[in-house]
Structures are given as C-alpha cells and as structure tokens.
Design a protein around this motif. Structure first.
Motif, short mmCIF file in Angstrom:
data_model
loop_
_atom_site.label_atom_id
_atom_site.label_comp_id
_atom_site.label_asym_id
_atom_site.label_seq_id
_atom_site.Cartn_x
_atom_site.Cartn_y
_atom_site.Cartn_z
N VAL A 187 0.85 -1.19 0.00
CA VAL A 187 0.00 0.00 0.00
C VAL A 187 0.88 1.24 0.00
O VAL A 187 0.59 2.24 -0.68
CB VAL A 187 -0.96 -0.01 1.21
N GLN A 188 1.98 1.19 0.76
CA GLN A 188 2.93 2.30 0.74
C GLN A 188 3.46 2.54 -0.66
O GLN A 188 3.65 3.67 -1.10
CB GLN A 188 4.10 2.01 1.68
N ASN A 189 3.65 1.45 -1.38
CA ASN A 189 4.21 1.58 -2.72
C ASN A 189 3.19 2.05 -3.75
O ASN A 189 3.57 2.36 -4.88
CB ASN A 189 4.84 0.25 -3.15
N LEU A 190 1.91 2.11 -3.37
CA LEU A 190 0.94 2.73 -4.26
C LEU A 190 1.31 4.18 -4.53
O LEU A 190 1.26 4.66 -5.67
CB LEU A 190 -0.46 2.67 -3.64
N SER A 191 1.67 4.90 -3.47
CA SER A 191 2.08 6.29 -3.64
C SER A 191 3.36 6.38 -4.47
O SER A 191 3.47 7.23 -5.38
CB SER A 191 2.29 6.95 -2.27
N ARG A 194 2.60 5.56 -8.18
CA ARG A 194 1.86 6.57 -8.91
C ARG A 194 2.60 7.90 -9.00
O ARG A 194 2.65 8.54 -10.05
CB ARG A 194 0.50 6.81 -8.25
N PHE A 195 3.16 8.33 -7.87
CA PHE A 195 3.67 9.70 -7.80
C PHE A 195 5.19 9.79 -7.83
O PHE A 195 5.75 10.88 -7.80
CB PHE A 195 3.13 10.39 -6.54
N ASN A 197 6.88 7.81 -10.23
CA ASN A 197 7.25 7.32 -11.55
C ASN A 197 6.40 8.01 -12.62
O ASN A 197 5.20 8.19 -12.44
CB ASN A 197 7.02 5.80 -11.65
N ALA A 198 7.05 8.38 -13.72
CA ALA A 198 6.32 9.03 -14.81
C ALA A 198 5.53 8.03 -15.65
O ALA A 198 4.66 8.41 -16.43
CB ALA A 198 7.30 9.79 -15.71
N LEU A 199 5.82 6.74 -15.48
CA LEU A 199 5.25 5.72 -16.35
C LEU A 199 3.73 5.61 -16.23
O LEU A 199 3.02 5.50 -17.23
CB LEU A 199 5.90 4.37 -16.01
N PHE A 200 3.19 5.63 -15.00
CA PHE A 200 1.79 5.27 -14.81
C PHE A 200 0.82 6.45 -14.84
O PHE A 200 -0.34 6.27 -15.20
CB PHE A 200 1.62 4.52 -13.48
N GLU A 201 1.26 7.62 -14.46
CA GLU A 201 0.31 8.73 -14.33
C GLU A 201 -0.49 9.01 -15.61
O GLU A 201 -1.70 9.21 -15.55
CB GLU A 201 1.03 9.99 -13.85
N PRO A 202 0.12 8.99 -16.81
CA PRO A 202 -0.69 9.22 -18.02
C PRO A 202 -1.74 8.14 -18.26
O PRO A 202 -2.72 8.38 -18.97
CB PRO A 202 0.36 9.23 -19.15
N LEU A 203 -1.53 6.94 -17.68
CA LEU A 203 -2.45 5.83 -17.88
C LEU A 203 -3.50 5.72 -16.77
O LEU A 203 -4.46 4.96 -16.91
CB LEU A 203 -1.67 4.50 -17.94
N ILE A 250 -5.92 4.42 -4.34
CA ILE A 250 -5.87 4.15 -5.78
C ILE A 250 -6.38 5.34 -6.58
O ILE A 250 -5.84 5.70 -7.63
CB ILE A 250 -6.71 2.90 -6.10
N ALA A 251 -7.47 5.96 -6.12
CA ALA A 251 -8.22 6.91 -6.94
C ALA A 251 -7.87 8.37 -6.71
O ALA A 251 -8.26 9.23 -7.51
CB ALA A 251 -9.72 6.71 -6.72
N MET A 252 -7.13 8.70 -5.66
CA MET A 252 -6.94 10.11 -5.32
C MET A 252 -6.09 10.83 -6.37
O MET A 252 -5.27 10.23 -7.08
CB MET A 252 -6.31 10.25 -3.94
N GLU A 253 -6.28 12.13 -6.43
CA GLU A 253 -5.46 12.98 -7.28
C GLU A 253 -4.07 13.15 -6.66
O GLU A 253 -3.90 12.99 -5.46
CB GLU A 253 -6.12 14.36 -7.45
N PRO A 254 -3.08 13.49 -7.46
CA PRO A 254 -1.74 13.73 -6.90
C PRO A 254 -1.78 14.85 -5.86
O PRO A 254 -2.25 15.95 -6.16
CB PRO A 254 -0.91 14.15 -8.11
#
Length: 489
Positions: A187-191, A194-195, A197-203, A250-254
């Motif tokens: 769960v810690q690694n969810l942040s 997402r925040f 790494n540039a890889l996932f945010e556009p997806l 999972i769903a929150m905004e940056p």
C-alpha cells in the motif's frame, strides 16, 4: 528521543498477537527510539492484578505462539522485557488515571518522556470514557497522542459521538485513527508507484483503465469471535475502513506534497465523489452473503450459524461485494468492484487494475488485456501482466508474461510489518498513514444507506458454500458489465 507507550487493554488479544510482536520487531531491528539508551518504556494496563514480572512472564508465554520469525529468543526477550511494565487500572475510576499520570512523570533521569502515546486497544465503546478521563487527569498536553483502534463506532452517529469526545480532549493532530492496511508495504508503494514514476500517471485514468477490483478475502471463519462479529458484519468490519481506504489510495489525485493533510485532503475528495447509494442501487449493486458448511483446505468446516456464540437465525453478512464509481473527470464511468468475505477459497488480498484492450489488434487469437496486480497478502508485491510474442513466423501468437516484484526479495533488509510501521509513526508523530476524522465520518456516511436498506430487507443474506468465492450473484454483478473477478479471468 524518549517515549512512553501505554497500551489500554494490555492483556487483550490485539496487544499480544499484533502490537507487542510488532514492537519487538522494531526493537530487534534497532528502530525503537531510545530503547538501547533506557529512554523507552512500554506500559500495559488492564483490570488484572499482577506485577511487572508476572506480566512479563505471561507475555513471554504468549509470544511463544506467534509466527516463528517474530518469536524472540530467550536472550532477546530478556532485553526487550526491561522496557515493559504493568499497572492495574479500572478505566472508570478517575484516581487510577492520576496514578498513571504519576507513573508517567517519574522515570529514570527525572525528566518526563518527550512523547507519550496512549494506544486504545479496547472495545470502541470505552474510547469516550478513556479520553474524557485522560483529559480530566491532564494527560492530554501537546506531548500526548492517542491511537484509536478500529472499528470506530457502529454507524455514523456513534462515530460522530466518539469523534466529538476525542476532539473535546485532543487536537486533531493528536488523535491517530489506525488502519493497519495502510501500513502494508504494497500500500505504501501505491504512492511511490503513482507519484514517484512518470510511467503510470498518463495511464491512471478512464481512457486507459477498464475497471478496478479490490479483494480482501479470508479463508478463516469467525472462530470464537462469533458474538463480536455478529454485531459487526463484513460491511462494518472490512468495507467501511480497509476497502475504502485502499480505494482512496488508488483513486486520489496527486497531492501537492507528501504532507499528511495534503494526502488526506485528496483521499477525502475521493470519498465525497463516490456514487451515493439508494435503496434501488443497493438492491442492484450490492451483494451480501453468509457462509454455510463447506470444505476449506480439504477439511470440512461448519456454516456461520453453527459457529460458537452466533445467535440462531442470524442475518449477519460474512460476505459483501459491491460496485461503485468515483464521479469525477479522472474516473467517470470506471467501475470499482469491492469484495470481502470469510471462509472464501483462499486468503488473498489484492488490488487489480484492469487496463483497456488495444484498440486494434494485429495479432491472431484472443488476448487478455494488461493488468497491474498489487498484492497485499499473503505476500506483498506487484505484478504487471503483459503480452509477448511466442514463437516466430508470419502468424505470430502472443502469450501472457508478467513482471513480478516481490518486496521480500527486493528489499530483504528493509522490510517493516504494518503494525511495526504504524507504531513507529505514532511515536514519531508522522500522520500520513492515519485516518482523519472527516475521512472516517464520510466513509460511514457512504455505507449507511446500505445498512439502512438491509435493515428493512426481510430476505437476508444469500448463502454460499465455505471454500467458494461467495454467492453466484457476486460474479453476476461483475459480469453485468462484461467483466470478471480476477480468479475467473
């Protein structure tokens, strides 16, 4: 830094099964601040009349039954036990809090601890009494933090009353509402995922993601806790807190920063954006079940109504599956499926992010879409499921492959258990992983229409065989959108 950590409910199951082993791990790893310098004290309080030595001997015996990797050796326990003390307390008696205050004021060196953490590992109905008495005794100054174990209340009204009393004694930054799922490494690694790494945010939005599934499954039944569980049920026990907290992560905004309130502000926005339930949508989008006799791990097990201390004819749910949506621009139209239950086919907690298929496939055959699996238990890790070419030639076929990150293997010397992490954060005053009162109340506000609808429903929960994945209606709930639960894919 010196600290005193007080466990109310010092002889309870939570203390010896989870909290003391977690503290011992922090001690073993050299992460318990001030332990080697004699500046750390752990005080257990309960109604039993026993001495420090008697409590240490009792705890030593209890710790023999925890997981072998968390069990102290004789030498380790001897050193750890020097930090542990015991006091008898009747939590309704004001003079006992004054005695506690006196104990906290007197320590080697003559100076009070820099930090005092009051951990309420008791029944939630005692939270208001304990907090009021702590305030009356003056045990609520800025050094003091209070940790509130879930469940916090039985419904919105009771949660608001607990929070009202807590706020009358402690500032919001002194009240730490704990959810141990938020301390899990994955769960810690969810942040980080997402925040960092540039890889996932556009997806990470409706254009790329087809649906998200959160499963919190247990193979165990209610055991000897039938009376407690029957007053609680799966919705209150797992959905209102654990599952919804995972959904917000999972769903929150940056967030604007890694500051606690910046993160919790974004999580609150998600809770406020969840599609509200009506009696009609509860009937359509929520499935509740109750396990009957079946087979788990090759062994026959009784049904819920045959479990000890469960009232005859109980309509308590041991399984919940539901469909919801986050009504904002990022997630509009993306189904979120939440599922939790007891006596299911496996002990399995995971979040599955199912991506949309490619818009035009040039390869022959049927292909599954990509998915990201965030594994919470029994192991922590990440799996990214992709497709790769299999064989060669003009009619090249694709085969599924996965990139697998096992946190135990990747970070063998850095692993920290959920309660260990959260206890260390409570001592240090790091609030990022604790739930704010407005978050908690909004979660109750969202589930209450489900509870109200069930209270008027004479049909009761659907039954499912122990050792299955719950009622067939849970599969139908997902299939209605053309989807399937991860184990059915």
């Amino acid at each position: 830094m010196s600290f005193d950590l007080v466990f109310f409910g010092g002889t309870g199951d939570l203390t010896w099964r989870k909290l003391m082993p977690a503290l011992f791990q922090a001690f073993r790893h050299g992460k318990l601040p001030g332990a080697e310098q004699g500046e750390a004290r752990i005080l257990a309080v309960a109604r039993d009349d026993q001495s420090d030595e008697q409590y240490r001997a009792w705890l030593h015996e209890k710790l023999r039954s925890v997981d072998a990797s968390k069990r102290p050796s004789e030498e380790e326990f001897e050193r750890f036990a020097r930090l542990i003390f015991y006091r008898r307390m009747d939590l309704s008696q004001p003079e006992h809090y004054l005695r506690l205050k006196d104990w906290l004021a007197h320590r080697d060196g003559g100076r009070p601890a820099d930090t005092v953490v009051m951990y309420l590992a008791t029944s939630p109905h005692l939270f208001p009494v304990i907090c009021e008495q702590l305030g009356a005794a003056g045990l609520n100054d800025e050094r003091v933090r209070v940790v509130l174990e879930k469940p916090l209340g039985h419904d919105l009204k009771s949660a608001q009353e607990i929070n009202r009393v807590v706020r009358s004694v402690f500032a919001e930054n002194q009240a730490l509402r704990i959810d141990h799922y938020l301390g899990k490494p994955s769960v810690q690694n969810l942040s980080a995922l997402r925040f960092g790494n540039a890889l996932f945010e556009p997806l990470w939005r409706r254009e790329s993601i087809a649906n998200i599934q959160i499963t919190l499954a247990e193979s165990l039944g209610v055991g000897t806790r039938g009376d407690f569980y029957d007053r609680t049920g799966a919705l209150r026990d797992m959905v209102q807190n654990h599952a919804l907290q995972l959904l917000t992560m999972i769903a929150m905004e940056p967030p604007s920063s890694h500051d606690a309130d910046a993160i919790r502000d974004e999580k609150l926005k998600v809770l406020r954006s969840l599609k509200p339930f009506t009696p009609e949508s509860v009937a359509r989008d929520v499935v509740r079940g109750q396990y009957r006799a079946g087979t788990v791990g090759g062994q026959p097990v009784p049904g819920y109504l045959e479990e000890a201390k469960v009232p005859p004819g109980s309509r308590c749910e041991t399984f919940v599956a539901l469909r919801t949506e986050v009504q904002n621009w990022r997630w509009a139209g993306v189904p979120f499926y939440l599922r939790t239950g007891k006596r299911l086919a496996a002990r399995d907690a995971q979040i599955v992010v199912n991506f949309r298929p490619v818009p035009h496939c040039i390869f022959p055959g049927m292909h599954t879409a990509n998915k990201l699996v965030i594994k919470l238990q029994p192991e922590d890790g990440l799996e990214l499921h992709l497709l790769a070419a299999k064989g060669s030639g003009q009619h090249e076929h694709l085969a599924p492959v996965s990139l697998d990150l096992d946190f135990d293997r990747a970070f063998p010397t850095e692993r920290v258990g959920a309660y260990e992490r959260l206890l260390l954060d409570a001592i240090a005053g790091r609030l990022n992983l604790f739930v704010r009162s407005d978050e908690q109340e909004q979660a109750w506000r969202w589930v209450e229409p489900i509870l109200d609808t069930w209270a008027r429903d004479n049909a009761g929960p659907r039954t499912y065989a122990a050792g299955s994945w719950g009622p067939a209606a849970a599969s139908a709930l997902v299939a209605r959108d053309g989807n399937a639960w991860s184990e059915e894919q």
